[in-house]
Design a protein around this motif. Structure first.
Motif, PDB file in Angstrom:
ATOM      1  N   GLU A  17      18.104  15.640   3.552  1.00 46.76           N
ATOM      2  CA  GLU A  17      16.955  16.024   4.364  1.00 46.76           C
ATOM      3  C   GLU A  17      15.796  15.039   4.245  1.00 46.76           C
ATOM      4  OE1 GLU A  17      16.390  19.866   2.626  1.00 46.76           O
ATOM      5  OE2 GLU A  17      14.745  19.168   1.366  1.00 46.76           O
ATOM      6  N   HIS A  18      15.040  14.944   5.348  1.00 49.56           N
ATOM      7  CA  HIS A  18      13.810  14.162   5.387  1.00 49.56           C
ATOM      8  C   HIS A  18      14.028  12.659   5.249  1.00 49.56           C
ATOM      9  CE1 HIS A  18      11.269  17.900   4.121  1.00 49.56           C
ATOM     10  NE2 HIS A  18      11.221  17.728   5.432  1.00 49.56           N
ATOM     11  N   THR A  19      15.242  12.202   5.455  1.00 47.85           N
ATOM     12  CA  THR A  19      15.503  10.767   5.413  1.00 47.85           C
ATOM     13  C   THR A  19      15.470  10.191   6.826  1.00 47.85           C
ATOM     14  OG1 THR A  19      17.891  11.164   5.524  1.00 47.85           O
ATOM     15  CG2 THR A  19      16.908  10.884   3.333  1.00 47.85           C
ATOM     16  N   ARG A  20      15.348   8.879   6.893  1.00 52.36           N
ATOM     17  CA  ARG A  20      15.318   8.220   8.194  1.00 52.36           C
ATOM     18  C   ARG A  20      16.583   8.532   8.991  1.00 52.36           C
ATOM     19  NH1 ARG A  20      12.250   4.337  10.333  1.00 52.36           N
ATOM     20  NH2 ARG A  20      11.161   4.067   8.324  1.00 52.36           N
ATOM     21  N   GLY A  44      -3.474   9.993  -2.279  1.00 53.99           N
ATOM     22  CA  GLY A  44      -3.807  10.574  -0.991  1.00 53.99           C
ATOM     23  C   GLY A  44      -2.936  10.163   0.179  1.00 53.99           C
ATOM     24  N   VAL A  45      -1.710   9.756  -0.092  1.00 48.47           N
ATOM     25  CA  VAL A  45      -0.770   9.424   0.981  1.00 48.47           C
ATOM     26  C   VAL A  45       0.093  10.653   1.273  1.00 48.47           C
ATOM     27  CG1 VAL A  45       1.160   7.959   1.666  1.00 48.47           C
ATOM     28  CG2 VAL A  45      -0.736   6.995   0.341  1.00 48.47           C
ATOM     29  N   LEU A  46       0.220  11.016   2.539  1.00 51.63           N
ATOM     30  CA  LEU A  46       1.067  12.146   2.915  1.00 51.63           C
ATOM     31  C   LEU A  46       2.517  11.688   2.964  1.00 51.63           C
ATOM     32  CD1 LEU A  46      -0.990  13.947   5.708  1.00 51.63           C
ATOM     33  CD2 LEU A  46      -0.741  14.578   3.304  1.00 51.63           C
ATOM     34  N   VAL A  47       3.347  12.319   2.129  1.00 50.47           N
ATOM     35  CA  VAL A  47       4.764  11.987   2.075  1.00 50.47           C
ATOM     36  C   VAL A  47       5.581  13.183   2.525  1.00 50.47           C
ATOM     37  CG1 VAL A  47       4.523  10.217   0.302  1.00 50.47           C
ATOM     38  CG2 VAL A  47       4.882  12.595  -0.382  1.00 50.47           C
ATOM     39  N   ILE A  48       6.802  12.899   2.952  1.00 52.02           N
ATOM     40  CA  ILE A  48       7.657  13.918   3.547  1.00 52.02           C
ATOM     41  C   ILE A  48       8.691  14.369   2.524  1.00 52.02           C
ATOM     42  CG2 ILE A  48       9.246  14.411   5.429  1.00 52.02           C
ATOM     43  CD1 ILE A  48       7.866  12.222   7.047  1.00 52.02           C
ATOM     44  N   ARG A  49       8.426  15.528   1.930  1.00 53.34           N
ATOM     45  CA  ARG A  49       9.324  16.164   0.967  1.00 53.34           C
ATOM     46  C   ARG A  49       9.228  17.670   1.156  1.00 53.34           C
ATOM     47  NH1 ARG A  49      13.489  13.796  -0.751  1.00 53.34           N
ATOM     48  NH2 ARG A  49      13.124  12.878   1.293  1.00 53.34           N
ATOM     49  N   TRP A  90       1.732   6.202  -4.167  1.00 50.90           N
ATOM     50  CA  TRP A  90       2.732   5.917  -3.145  1.00 50.90           C
ATOM     51  C   TRP A  90       3.590   4.716  -3.549  1.00 50.90           C
ATOM     52  CZ3 TRP A  90       6.175   7.045  -0.007  1.00 50.90           C
ATOM     53  CH2 TRP A  90       6.761   6.072   0.824  1.00 50.90           C
ATOM     54  N   ALA A  91       2.989   3.718  -4.158  1.00 53.13           N
ATOM     55  CA  ALA A  91       3.761   2.548  -4.589  1.00 53.13           C
ATOM     56  C   ALA A  91       4.880   2.952  -5.545  1.00 53.13           C
ATOM     57  CB  ALA A  91       2.840   1.527  -5.251  1.00 53.13           C
ATOM     58  N   GLU A  92       4.622   3.907  -6.415  1.00 49.25           N
ATOM     59  CA  GLU A  92       5.650   4.380  -7.337  1.00 49.25           C
ATOM     60  C   GLU A  92       6.716   5.207  -6.623  1.00 49.25           C
ATOM     61  OE1 GLU A  92       3.151   4.786 -11.507  1.00 49.25           O
ATOM     62  OE2 GLU A  92       2.956   6.370  -9.993  1.00 49.25           O
ATOM     63  N   LEU A  93       6.274   6.133  -5.773  1.00 50.29           N
ATOM     64  CA  LEU A  93       7.238   6.987  -5.065  1.00 50.29           C
ATOM     65  C   LEU A  93       8.127   6.174  -4.133  1.00 50.29           C
ATOM     66  CD1 LEU A  93       5.377  10.276  -4.049  1.00 50.29           C
ATOM     67  CD2 LEU A  93       7.046   9.929  -5.856  1.00 50.29           C
ATOM     68  N   SER A  94       7.606   5.091  -3.602  1.00 51.52           N
ATOM     69  CA  SER A  94       8.384   4.289  -2.657  1.00 51.52           C
ATOM     70  C   SER A  94       9.600   3.643  -3.311  1.00 51.52           C
ATOM     71  CB  SER A  94       7.502   3.222  -2.017  1.00 51.52           C
ATOM     72  OG  SER A  94       7.101   2.247  -2.967  1.00 51.52           O
ATOM     73  N   THR A  95       9.635   3.626  -4.637  1.00 54.99           N
ATOM     74  CA  THR A  95      10.799   3.048  -5.334  1.00 54.99           C
ATOM     75  C   THR A  95      11.921   4.062  -5.520  1.00 54.99           C
ATOM     76  OG1 THR A  95      10.058   3.594  -7.596  1.00 54.99           O
ATOM     77  CG2 THR A  95       9.217   1.547  -6.614  1.00 54.99           C
ATOM     78  N   LEU A  96      11.641   5.342  -5.300  1.00 55.17           N
ATOM     79  CA  LEU A  96      12.658   6.378  -5.465  1.00 55.17           C
ATOM     80  C   LEU A  96      13.601   6.410  -4.267  1.00 55.17           C
ATOM     81  CD1 LEU A  96      10.479   9.330  -6.823  1.00 55.17           C
ATOM     82  CD2 LEU A  96      11.755   7.611  -8.137  1.00 55.17           C
ATOM     83  N   ARG A  97      14.758   7.041  -4.450  1.00 56.42           N
ATOM     84  CA  ARG A  97      15.724   7.196  -3.373  1.00 56.42           C
ATOM     85  C   ARG A  97      16.077   8.670  -3.208  1.00 56.42           C
ATOM     86  NH1 ARG A  97      13.688   3.318  -2.496  1.00 56.42           N
ATOM     87  NH2 ARG A  97      14.520   1.222  -2.094  1.00 56.42           N
ATOM     88  N   GLN A 116      18.497   5.862   0.595  1.00 61.23           N
ATOM     89  CA  GLN A 116      17.342   5.790   1.481  1.00 61.23           C
ATOM     90  C   GLN A 116      16.066   6.169   0.743  1.00 61.23           C
ATOM     91  OE1 GLN A 116      18.256   7.359   5.632  1.00 61.23           O
ATOM     92  NE2 GLN A 116      19.887   8.299   4.425  1.00 61.23           N
ATOM     93  N   PRO A 117      14.954   5.519   1.074  1.00 58.53           N
ATOM     94  CA  PRO A 117      13.684   5.818   0.406  1.00 58.53           C
ATOM     95  C   PRO A 117      13.014   7.051   0.980  1.00 58.53           C
ATOM     96  CG  PRO A 117      13.355   4.091   2.021  1.00 58.53           C
ATOM     97  CD  PRO A 117      14.838   4.373   2.008  1.00 58.53           C
ATOM     98  N   ILE A 118      12.011   7.519   0.273  1.00 58.69           N
ATOM     99  CA  ILE A 118      11.132   8.571   0.782  1.00 58.69           C
ATOM    100  C   ILE A 118      10.314   8.014   1.938  1.00 58.69           C
ATOM    101  CG2 ILE A 118       9.113   9.981   0.185  1.00 58.69           C
ATOM    102  CD1 ILE A 118      10.163  10.205  -2.616  1.00 58.69           C
ATOM    103  N   LEU A 119      10.015   8.864   2.909  1.00 60.57           N
ATOM    104  CA  LEU A 119       9.187   8.463   4.046  1.00 60.57           C
ATOM    105  C   LEU A 119       7.783   9.035   3.933  1.00 60.57           C
ATOM    106  CD1 LEU A 119      11.642   9.057   7.032  1.00 60.57           C
ATOM    107  CD2 LEU A 119      11.200   6.910   5.832  1.00 60.57           C
ATOM    108  N   ARG A 120       6.856   8.334   4.512  1.00 60.43           N
ATOM    109  CA  ARG A 120       5.503   8.845   4.720  1.00 60.43           C
ATOM    110  C   ARG A 120       5.402   9.448   6.116  1.00 60.43           C
ATOM    111  NH1 ARG A 120       2.761   3.103   3.882  1.00 60.43           N
ATOM    112  NH2 ARG A 120       4.531   2.717   5.289  1.00 60.43           N
TER     113      ARG A 120
END
Length: 331
Positions: A17-20, A44-49, A90-97, A116-120
């Motif tokens: 879910e929530h992947t590209r 303060g970045v809105l991420v999709i989880r 966000w820089a840290e979360l962007s490294t997760l899959r 696939q990475p987490i999306l904003r």
């Protein structure tokens, strides 16, 4: 007018879910819109989880550099243990899959784990705009703002962050719907100038997390008078969204015998009404429509989907958008 089909976290029946790939596949399978759940990072970045606790949907638990971030928190009155988006930049979360949230039930989806990475939210705006270039249909987003009262206590005002993202992306349009289990969030989004349709999510029990002492329960809102108050209230609510159990009418033995009167009651109050979540597996079907004993097997999903889609409802959320489209188009 036919009900719309909303890809629940994308085509989450076929991809994590929530992947590209889940969002792109939802549109390829005929979804009219997709639904992201929105939470915030520390910066303060809105991420999709689905939730701010992400151990079930990412590889964070395997990452040694983040082991010390595991903790316990009370989120909307529930004690939760794990890793939380608000403890990461966000820089840290962007490294997760991303990983499949229901690995036992949807084993085939796990073959896409860790790819696939987490999306904003801003990434999804771009994705939908790109998908819309290949169709004459107006593709939409139904954005759910999660745990806003909780995040406000962390000085992360989700309605304000959301409004800023919408404006920056040029998405302050009729293609956008905003939903929340907290009605005050919908009022705040409206006050920030977001034009999108506002839909109040309701459970079949409990209270909104932003409710004070003596506030109405979800059940109170679903009465004839409650629906009328919602339609006339200052929050500017234009619709409600409810679990499918409230759309299915059952007899004393618990067997489904048709659709309930809720759709008509909502429309009578001047509200649109949506239902979640259409899923074909036995685990999620009403017992009337189950087949066999394996939870992962598909039951008589067409029969259940047909009752809901033929009820006069304005839209449904589906993990397998193509199956909902198939039943809708056959009505």
């Amino acid at each position: 007018m036919q009900p719309i089909v909303i890809g629940h976290r994308g085509a989450s029946g076929y991809r994590p879910e929530h992947t590209r790939s889940a969002f792109n596949l939802a549109f390829a399978l005929g979804a009219d819109a997709v639904e992201p759940d929105l939470v915030a990072t520390r910066d303060g970045v809105l991420v999709i989880r689905h939730e701010n606790e992400i151990s079930g949907t990412t590889d964070v638990a395997t990452r040694a550099e983040f082991a010390a971030r595991r903790t316990e928190k009370h989120v909307d009155g529930t004690l939760v243990t794990g890793w939380f988006t608000e403890d990461f930049t966000w820089a840290e979360l962007s490294t997760l899959r991303a990983r499949e949230r229901l690995p036992t039930l949807r084993q085939s989806n796990t073959t896409f784990d860790d790819q696939q990475p987490i999306l904003r939210l801003r990434d999804l705006f771009d994705l939908v705009d790109a998908a819309a270039e290949h169709t004459d249909c107006m593709l939409g987003i139904v954005a759910e703002i999660k745990h806003a009262t909780y995040f406000a206590g962390l000085d992360l005002p989700l309605p304000e962050l959301f409004a800023a993202e919408v404006s920056a992306a040029g998405w302050n349009t009729d293609r956008l719907t905003v939903e929340s289990f907290e009605p005050s969030v919908l009022a705040q989004v409206r006050a920030k100038g977001v034009r999108g349709k506002r839909v109040f999510l309701l459970e079949d029990e409990g209270h909104p997390a932003d409710a004070g002492a003596g506030a109405l329960s979800y059940a109170d809102h679903l009465t004839f008078d409650g629906l009328a108050r919602l339609a006339a209230g200052s929050e500017g609510i234009e619709g409600i969204s409810v679990p499918k159990s409230l759309i299915l009418r059952k007899d004393d033995a618990g067997e489904v015998i048709g659709a309930s009167a809720l759709v008509g009651a909502a429309h009578g109050a001047g509200l649109e009404i949506y239902s979640w979540t259409l899923r074909p597996e036995n685990k999620f079907l009403a017992k009337t429509f189950r087949s066999g004993t394996r939870k992962a097997d598909f039951g008589h999903w067409q029969s259940e989907f047909r009752v809901i889609l033929d009820s006069g409802i304005d839209g449904v959320f589906a993990d397998h958008p193509d199956l909902a489209v198939h039943v809708r188009d056959a009505l």
